[in-house]
Design an enzyme around this catalytic site. Structure first.
Site, mmCIF file in Angstrom:
data_model
loop_
_atom_site.group_PDB
_atom_site.id
_atom_site.type_symbol
_atom_site.label_atom_id
_atom_site.label_comp_id
_atom_site.label_asym_id
_atom_site.label_seq_id
_atom_site.Cartn_x
_atom_site.Cartn_y
_atom_site.Cartn_z
ATOM 1 N N LYS A 251 0.541 -4.429 6.888
ATOM 2 C CA LYS A 251 0.251 -5.622 6.088
ATOM 3 C C LYS A 251 1.365 -6.675 6.223
ATOM 4 O O LYS A 251 2.450 -6.396 6.737
ATOM 5 C CB LYS A 251 0.044 -5.206 4.629
ATOM 6 N N TYR B 34 -12.548 -7.072 3.065
ATOM 7 C CA TYR B 34 -12.396 -6.534 1.710
ATOM 8 C C TYR B 34 -13.631 -6.795 0.845
ATOM 9 O O TYR B 34 -13.533 -6.782 -0.392
ATOM 10 C CB TYR B 34 -11.151 -7.109 1.050
ATOM 11 N N PHE C 43 -8.539 -8.464 -8.756
ATOM 12 C CA PHE C 43 -7.431 -8.820 -7.865
ATOM 13 C C PHE C 43 -7.897 -9.302 -6.497
ATOM 14 O O PHE C 43 -7.073 -9.543 -5.619
ATOM 15 C CB PHE C 43 -6.468 -7.630 -7.715
ATOM 16 N N ARG D 69 -3.963 8.893 5.296
ATOM 17 C CA ARG D 69 -3.865 8.687 3.835
ATOM 18 C C ARG D 69 -2.652 9.444 3.287
ATOM 19 O O ARG D 69 -1.948 8.953 2.402
ATOM 20 C CB ARG D 69 -5.138 9.167 3.130
ATOM 21 N N THR E 85 -1.547 4.370 -3.548
ATOM 22 C CA THR E 85 -1.728 2.916 -3.498
ATOM 23 C C THR E 85 -0.553 2.189 -4.135
ATOM 24 O O THR E 85 -0.033 1.218 -3.582
ATOM 25 C CB THR E 85 -3.028 2.528 -4.239
ATOM 26 N N ARG F 259 4.549 4.234 1.797
ATOM 27 C CA ARG F 259 4.600 3.332 0.637
ATOM 28 C C ARG F 259 5.823 3.615 -0.245
ATOM 29 O O ARG F 259 6.443 2.686 -0.767
ATOM 30 C CB ARG F 259 3.292 3.402 -0.138
ATOM 31 N N ASN G 78 1.827 -3.443 -0.401
ATOM 32 C CA ASN G 78 2.085 -2.004 -0.249
ATOM 33 C C ASN G 78 2.037 -1.549 1.215
ATOM 34 O O ASN G 78 1.723 -0.408 1.514
ATOM 35 C CB ASN G 78 1.148 -1.189 -1.147
ATOM 36 N N HIS H 294 -2.646 -0.460 5.022
ATOM 37 C CA HIS H 294 -4.019 -0.108 4.664
ATOM 38 C C HIS H 294 -4.437 1.062 5.534
ATOM 39 O O HIS H 294 -4.063 1.131 6.705
ATOM 40 C CB HIS H 294 -4.985 -1.278 4.936
ATOM 41 N N GLU I 102 -14.645 -0.176 9.886
ATOM 42 C CA GLU I 102 -13.444 -1.013 9.949
ATOM 43 C C GLU I 102 -12.936 -1.159 11.387
ATOM 44 O O GLU I 102 -12.487 -2.236 11.787
ATOM 45 C CB GLU I 102 -12.366 -0.446 9.026
HETATM 46 P P1 ATP Z 1 -5.971 0.158 1.095
HETATM 47 O O1 ATP Z 1 -7.441 -0.042 0.926
HETATM 48 O O2 ATP Z 1 -5.209 -1.133 1.296
HETATM 49 O O3 ATP Z 1 -5.589 1.211 2.063
HETATM 50 P P2 ATP Z 1 -6.015 1.805 -1.195
HETATM 51 O O4 ATP Z 1 -7.260 2.377 -0.623
HETATM 52 O O5 ATP Z 1 -4.891 2.736 -1.517
HETATM 53 O O6 ATP Z 1 -5.399 0.718 -0.266
HETATM 54 P P3 ATP Z 1 -7.705 0.182 -2.876
HETATM 55 O O7 ATP Z 1 -8.070 0.667 -4.226
HETATM 56 O O8 ATP Z 1 -8.692 0.266 -1.765
HETATM 57 O O9 ATP Z 1 -6.346 0.935 -2.476
HETATM 58 O O10 ATP Z 1 -7.190 -1.320 -3.030
HETATM 59 C C1 ATP Z 1 -7.047 -2.123 -1.867
HETATM 60 C C2 ATP Z 1 -5.747 -2.865 -1.940
HETATM 61 O O11 ATP Z 1 -5.812 -3.799 -3.014
HETATM 62 C C3 ATP Z 1 -4.509 -2.014 -2.254
HETATM 63 O O12 ATP Z 1 -3.915 -1.452 -1.117
HETATM 64 C C4 ATP Z 1 -3.586 -3.014 -2.892
HETATM 65 O O13 ATP Z 1 -2.892 -3.776 -1.904
HETATM 66 C C5 ATP Z 1 -4.533 -3.931 -3.633
HETATM 67 N N1 ATP Z 1 -4.683 -3.553 -5.021
HETATM 68 C C6 ATP Z 1 -5.293 -2.453 -5.525
HETATM 69 N N2 ATP Z 1 -5.273 -2.426 -6.851
HETATM 70 C C7 ATP Z 1 -4.620 -3.553 -7.226
HETATM 71 C C8 ATP Z 1 -4.272 -4.135 -8.472
HETATM 72 N N3 ATP Z 1 -4.589 -3.542 -9.626
HETATM 73 N N4 ATP Z 1 -3.599 -5.309 -8.452
HETATM 74 C C9 ATP Z 1 -3.302 -5.922 -7.305
HETATM 75 N N5 ATP Z 1 -3.598 -5.440 -6.089
HETATM 76 C C10 ATP Z 1 -4.243 -4.278 -6.043
HETATM 77 MG MG MG Z 2 -8.889 1.195 0.067
#
Ligand code: ATP
Ligand code: MG
Length: 137
Positions: A9, A49, A57, A85, A91, A102, A112, A115, A126
Site C-alpha cells: 500500500k 474496494y 470508511f 494472511r 487488519t 503489519r 496498514n 492488502h 482480484e
Molecule cells: P485488506 O482487505 O486491505 O487486506 P483486511 O482484509 O484485513 O485488509 P478489511 O476489513 O477487508 O481488512 O478492510 C479493508 C481495509 O480497509 C483495511 O486493510 C484497512 O486499510 C481499511 N479499514 C478497515 N477497517 C477500517 C476502519 N474501521 N477505519 C479505517 N480503515 C479501515
Molecule cells: Mg479485506
C-alpha cells in the site's frame, strides 16, 4: 501451489519498504510470480474496494489507496491465500502478532502496509482485476 493477490500500500511505498515487505513474503514461503508498481486511479480503487462501498470508511480508504503508488503482486505457494494472511497479521496493527508485516511495519488501521485476498475466490477475481494471465510467470 495456489495463488493469491497482494498490494503493497501507499504508506509502504512512501517509506521505501517495497523490498522489506517482499522479503517478508518470500521468507514466509511465497513466490512473487507477477509484480508491477502502479498509481491507481480513483475509478480503479473504487472498483477494487466495491465490496466495502457501504462501509463508513470507504471514502477515506479510496483516498488513501490513491495517495501514492502501490505495488500489486501475484503470490504463489502452498496454501498461498492463508499463508499470506498469516504473515500479514491482523487488519489493525495494534492487534497483529509479533513478526507479522503489519505488526512490524504498519502505521495505523488504515495505513496498514499490505492488502491480501481473503478467499481463493476473491484472489482469482482480484488477480484478474490487475493482471493478464500472460503476465504471471
Ligand atoms: P485488506 O482487505 O486491505 O487486506 P483486511 O482484509 O484485513 O485488509 P478489511 O476489513 O477487508 O481488512 O478492510 C479493508 C481495509 O480497509 C483495511 O486493510 C484497512 O486499510 C481499511 N479499514 C478497515 N477497517 C477500517 C476502519 N474501521 N477505519 C479505517 N480503515 C479501515
Ligand atoms: Mg479485506
Amino acid at each position: 501451489g495456489t495463488r493469491t493477490f497482494s498490494i503493497i500500500k501507499p504508506d509502504a511505498t512512501r517509506r521505501n519498504l517495497t523490498g522489506k515487505v517482499t522479503a517478508m513474503l518470500e521468507e514466509a514461503g511465497l513466490r512473487v510470480v507477477a509484480s508491477k508498481r502502479i498509481h491507481m486511479t480513483r475509478e480503479q480503487a473504487e472498483g477494487f474496494y466495491a465490496v466495502h462501498k457501504e462501509r463508513p470508511f470507504f471514502g477515506e480508504l479510496v483516498d488513501f489507496m490513491i495517495s501514492g503508488p502501490v505495488v500489486v503482486q501475484v503470490l504463489e505457494g502452498e496454501n498461498a491465500m492463508q499463508r499470506n494472511r498469516d504473515i500479514m497479521g491482523a487488519t489493525n496493527p495494534a492487534d497483529a502478532a509479533p513478526g507479522t508485516i503489519r505488526k512490524e511495519l504498519a502505521e495505523s488501521l488504515e495505513a496498514n502496509t499490505v492488502h491480501g485476498s481473503d478467499s481463493d475466490e476473491n484472489a482469482a477475481i482480484e488477480i484478474a482485476f490487475f493482471f493478464n494471465e500472460d503476465e504471471i510467470v
